[in-house]
Design an enzyme around this catalytic site. Structure first.
Site, PDB file in Angstrom:
ATOM      1  N   LYS A  52       8.155  15.659  -4.993  1.00  0.00           N
ATOM      2  CA  LYS A  52       9.617  15.550  -5.057  1.00  0.00           C
ATOM      3  C   LYS A  52      10.131  16.118  -6.378  1.00  0.00           C
ATOM      4  O   LYS A  52      11.090  16.890  -6.405  1.00  0.00           O
ATOM      5  CB  LYS A  52      10.046  14.082  -4.872  1.00  0.00           C
ATOM      6  CG  LYS A  52       9.826  13.588  -3.441  1.00  0.00           C
ATOM      7  CD  LYS A  52      10.019  12.085  -3.278  1.00  0.00           C
ATOM      8  CE  LYS A  52       9.622  11.650  -1.862  1.00  0.00           C
ATOM      9  NZ  LYS A  52       9.676  10.194  -1.644  1.00  0.00           N
ATOM     10  N   GLN A  96      10.353   4.607  -4.707  1.00  0.00           N
ATOM     11  CA  GLN A  96       9.226   4.942  -3.835  1.00  0.00           C
ATOM     12  C   GLN A  96       8.598   3.668  -3.273  1.00  0.00           C
ATOM     13  O   GLN A  96       8.347   2.707  -4.004  1.00  0.00           O
ATOM     14  CB  GLN A  96       8.190   5.769  -4.616  1.00  0.00           C
ATOM     15  CG  GLN A  96       7.061   6.327  -3.780  1.00  0.00           C
ATOM     16  CD  GLN A  96       7.495   7.368  -2.738  1.00  0.00           C
ATOM     17  OE1 GLN A  96       8.485   8.071  -2.931  1.00  0.00           O
ATOM     18  NE2 GLN A  96       6.771   7.457  -1.646  1.00  0.00           N
ATOM     19  N   ASP A 119      17.687   8.296   0.027  1.00  0.00           N
ATOM     20  CA  ASP A 119      16.632   8.010   1.014  1.00  0.00           C
ATOM     21  C   ASP A 119      17.242   7.524   2.334  1.00  0.00           C
ATOM     22  O   ASP A 119      16.553   7.492   3.353  1.00  0.00           O
ATOM     23  CB  ASP A 119      15.715   6.894   0.491  1.00  0.00           C
ATOM     24  CG  ASP A 119      14.341   7.400   0.085  1.00  0.00           C
ATOM     25  OD1 ASP A 119      13.929   8.457   0.603  1.00  0.00           O
ATOM     26  OD2 ASP A 119      13.700   6.732  -0.741  1.00  0.00           O
TER      27      ASP A 119
HETATM   28  N1  GUN Z   1       7.207   5.898   1.198  1.00  0.00           N
HETATM   29  C1  GUN Z   1       6.840   6.635   2.269  1.00  0.00           C
HETATM   30  N2  GUN Z   1       7.840   7.459   2.622  1.00  0.00           N
HETATM   31  C2  GUN Z   1       8.854   7.248   1.773  1.00  0.00           C
HETATM   32  C3  GUN Z   1      10.145   7.814   1.637  1.00  0.00           C
HETATM   33  O1  GUN Z   1      10.596   8.683   2.392  1.00  0.00           O
HETATM   34  N3  GUN Z   1      10.892   7.319   0.601  1.00  0.00           N
HETATM   35  C4  GUN Z   1      10.440   6.356  -0.233  1.00  0.00           C
HETATM   36  N4  GUN Z   1      11.255   5.929  -1.182  1.00  0.00           N
HETATM   37  N5  GUN Z   1       9.241   5.802  -0.119  1.00  0.00           N
HETATM   38  C5  GUN Z   1       8.454   6.258   0.869  1.00  0.00           C
END
Ligand code: GUN
Length: 292
Positions: A52, A96, A119
């Protein structure tokens, strides 16, 4: 059979985002800014957050990574979220998941300002998406709709079977596919661990979205000739021939299913890269104040 190349598509989308960032900053606007909170050292999470941050650099976004030890308290984390909510330089941020067991993820997600929830996990965004209102669609479902859209896959009137009902993928995906949007208007069946006669259902599907997290679960005999198959699985399996000692496996038995399908996403290089780019798209929306 068309290979739905998420890697290639994500590179194209990144170029389009970078161009838009150039235009924005040329008019005197600040760079879009994405922040990420990472708690602990889970291998998968470190990799995802790394992708990211790197992608932000590629498109000209500013990025901030706040990496904390897994011994932090819930109260500490909630305070960090509050600071990001109030920081006017940050357009959007993510926390996350998964979080350590002693921290309640629902409480943390609900403390995020919905306007910065790129998100799309906050109930306000989930609710708005359900109602078809402008909102942040969570990254993986958004990435899947972009794949279907860019490869001109017709969804209207098709039978779409979603396997898995997670809050992050299965459930929002079922809502998008049944909604009144260009990539939508499908007849949707959502299946899960308690579903009976799953094979009977998947054999009726024109589009299958496998998002249950079980490597190679969907086999050739479960798929109708000509179906479109989207594989959301990303399980790490031991592989001593690779440098890392593991490799990613999807939820679809690719060799068997690809020969029957009309289009299919590979793992890796399918949905994964599209998830990252969708987060960038949401951050760009945030920077342009398009979701309120
Ligand atoms: N853990 C697995 N996929 C994601 C996601 O798309 N966003 C976040 N914040 N955590 C995750």
């Amino acid at each position: 059979m068309t290979l739905l190349d998420g890697k290639k598509l994500s590179e194209e989308l990144k170029l389009e985002i970078a161009e838009e960032v150039k235009q924005l900053t040329a008019t005197g606007r600040k760079q879009p800014h994405l922040a990420a909170i990472l708690v602990g050292n889970d291998g998968g999470s470190l990799t995802y957050v790394g992708h990211k941050v790197k992608s932000c650099e590629q498109v000209g976004f500013k990025s901030t990574l706040l990496h904390f030890d897994d011994s932090i308290t819930e109260e500490f984390l909630l305070d960090e979220v509050k600071k990001l909510n109030e920081n006017s330089d940050v357009d959007g941020f993510i926390v996350q998941l998964p979080l350590p067991k002693h921290i309640n993820p629902d409480k943390v997600i609900m403390s995020i300002d919905p306007k910065k929830d790129v998100d799309g996990f906050h109930p306000v965004n989930v609710g708005k998406v359900t109602l078809g209102l402008p909102a942040y669609v969570s990254a993986t479902p958004l990435g899947i709709t972009k794949i279907l859209e860019r490869y001109n896959i017709e969804t209207a009137g098709k039978h779409c079977v979603v396997i898995g009902r997670s809050n992050i993928v299965g459930r929002p995906m079922s809502i998008l596919m049944s909604g009144q949007a260009k990539t939508g208007n499908a007849t949707v069946t959502i299946c899960h661990s308690k579903t009976k006669n799953l094979k009977e259902i998947t054999l009726q599907a024109d589009i299958i979205i496998a998002a249950l997290g079980k490597p190679e679960f969907l086999t050739g005999e479960m798929v109708k000739e000509g179906a479109v198959v989207i594989d959301v699985g990303t399980t790490r399996v031991v592989d001593t021939t690779t440098k890392s000692g593991w490799r990613l496996k999807g939820d679809v038995k690719f060799d068997e299913v690809s020969v029957k399908s009309s289009a299919i996403t590979p793992v890796p290089g399918g949905v994964g890269p599209m998830t990252v780019v969708s987060l960038l798209l949401n951050t760009l929306k945030a920077a342009k104040n398009e979701v309120n």
